[in-house]
Design an enzyme around this catalytic site. Structure first.
Site, mmCIF file in Angstrom:
data_model
loop_
_atom_site.group_PDB
_atom_site.id
_atom_site.type_symbol
_atom_site.label_atom_id
_atom_site.label_comp_id
_atom_site.label_asym_id
_atom_site.label_seq_id
_atom_site.Cartn_x
_atom_site.Cartn_y
_atom_site.Cartn_z
ATOM 1 N N ARG A 270 8.705 1.280 13.294
ATOM 2 C CA ARG A 270 7.961 1.496 14.533
ATOM 3 C C ARG A 270 8.465 0.536 15.620
ATOM 4 N NH1 ARG A 270 3.945 4.856 17.017
ATOM 5 N NH2 ARG A 270 2.485 3.552 18.215
ATOM 6 N N GLU A 365 -18.848 -3.429 -11.588
ATOM 7 C CA GLU A 365 -18.516 -4.293 -12.721
ATOM 8 C C GLU A 365 -18.577 -5.775 -12.354
ATOM 9 O OE1 GLU A 365 -15.448 -2.964 -15.347
ATOM 10 O OE2 GLU A 365 -15.599 -0.920 -14.606
#
Length: 386
Positions: A270, A365
């Protein structure tokens, strides 16, 4: 290899470990990457189809032995989780819940009959499992679970609700944890048992390429043989969580790596103000900082994997890994988004999808706060949980 392996950590992997990683990476490239943006946008995933494909490669319960399981090392399993989550956290969750929660619970705590009934089919992906611990009002505090199991003659009768259960609506068997007069016990519950109903949870902003559900148990009658005989007390489900968290330590790195590789490719291609984004000092500083954190996380995961293979891994060490690697992976995803600018929020790039997914991984978790308290207790000898 990735240019982000600055410390040449890969050189410490065995040829077999690299081979397993390569096979899983190819599977993700062929099967997951071309489709996952669509799955995520539509909020669906072909879980049963993927489970069978993963089963053919031996990925389900791959670190377990016997019953058709591959018996791979903990490091090899971790590398597989890393590659799966480089595709998508939801895909890795499918494999983790199947192998490290549902299958591990039966393998570690089940009877010979339970193991023979479920594990070979689960290893092949012909049967899918889920793990019912979390409840609507009891997430981080499983000791307060409200689901009850009472004896009725030779049977057990279960009543309660489990929430945020991965694989629930496609599962053939659920490992359900319930309070009894003798303490917490585990049960292998066929999902077609009368009284079991599942509601799929929709409208998620995270883990959209994953099946999540609520399981209701309305006086579910089970024979005595359904109880996992070796699962006694809360330590049993917590032991399963420790097993699964090890995969998360690795998996989060996969999401972070995919973000890093995307950002580097974008920054070098870019052009702004007449030169590539990657030529600007601020962009290079971001890339350098993220690569350093990624390498530290990779070293940590590898160390924990070697400890696990030596049977020396302890729960507080897994908490260190889960806390650090998920937290840093999320920070990397967010920073990579800034490099992509407005394109960072586009589904044409994976960065925002990974960032959204990691918000769930940060919570499930064991939240970051829970792992901080586990580590704090190890440091001080004082429990902040009660």
């Amino acid at each position: 290899m990735s240019p982000f392996d600055l410390l040449d950590v890969d050189s410490s992997l065995s040829a077999e470990e690299r081979q397993i990683r390569g096979v899983v990476r190819q599977l993700v490239d062929d099967r997951v990457r071309p489709n996952v943006a669509g799955w995520y946008e539509e909020g669906r995933v072909p879980a049963r189809e993927l489970a069978r494909e993963f089963g053919k490669l031996g990925l389900l319960g791959m670190h377990l032995t016997g019953y058709g399981c591959a018996g791979a090392s903990a490091v090899a399993y971790g590398l597989a989780c890393l590659e799966l989550e480089a595709g998508d956290s939801g895909v890795r969750s499918l494999v983790s819940v199947q192998g490290s929660l549902a299958m591990y619970a039966i393998w570690r705590y089940g009877s010979a009959e339970q193991k023979q009934r479920w594990l070979p089919a689960m290893a092949l992906g012909e049967a899918i499992g889920c793990f019912g611990l979390t409840e609507p009002d009891h997430g981080s505090d499983p000791a307060s679970m409200a689901t009850r199991a009472r004896r009725d003659g030779d049977d057990w009768v279960l009543h309660g609700t489990k929430m945020w259960i991965t694989n629930a609506s496609v599962a053939d068997v659920a490992v359900i944890w319930a309070r009894t007069d003798e303490g917490v016990r585990g049960f292998a519950v066929p999902m077609d048992t009368p009284g079991v109903t599942v509601r799929e949870i929709r409208h998620k902003m995270s883990l959209r390429a994953s099946v999540t559900g609520e399981i209701s148990l309305d006086d579910v009658r089970l024979p005595a043989a359904a109880r996992l005989p070796e699962a006694v007390g809360l330590k049993a489900p917590l032991g399963c969580l420790t097993e699964a968290r090890h995969g998360i330590v690795w998996g989060a790195l996969g999401a972070a790596r995919d973000c890093l590789e995307t950002a580097l490719d974008y920054a070098t291609g870019r052009t702004q103000f007449g030169r590539p984004l990657a030529a600007f000092q601020l962009t290079q500083a971001k890339l350098a900082d993220m690569a350093v954190e990624w390498n530290k996380g990779y070293l940590l995961a590898l160390h924990l994997g070697r400890l696990a293979d030596a049977r020396r891994l302890r729960p507080h060490q897994v908490s260190v890994g889960k806390l650090n690697n998920v937290r840093e992976a999320l920070a990397i995803a967010r920073k990579c988004r800034t490099i992509l600018g407005a394109n960072g929020v586009s589904g044409d790039y994976p960065v925002m999808r990974h960032a959204n997914n990691l918000e769930s991984v940060l919570t499930y978790e064991g939240t970051s706060e829970i792992h901080q308290l586990v580590i704090g207790q190890r440091l001080t000898g004082l429990s902040a949980f009660s």
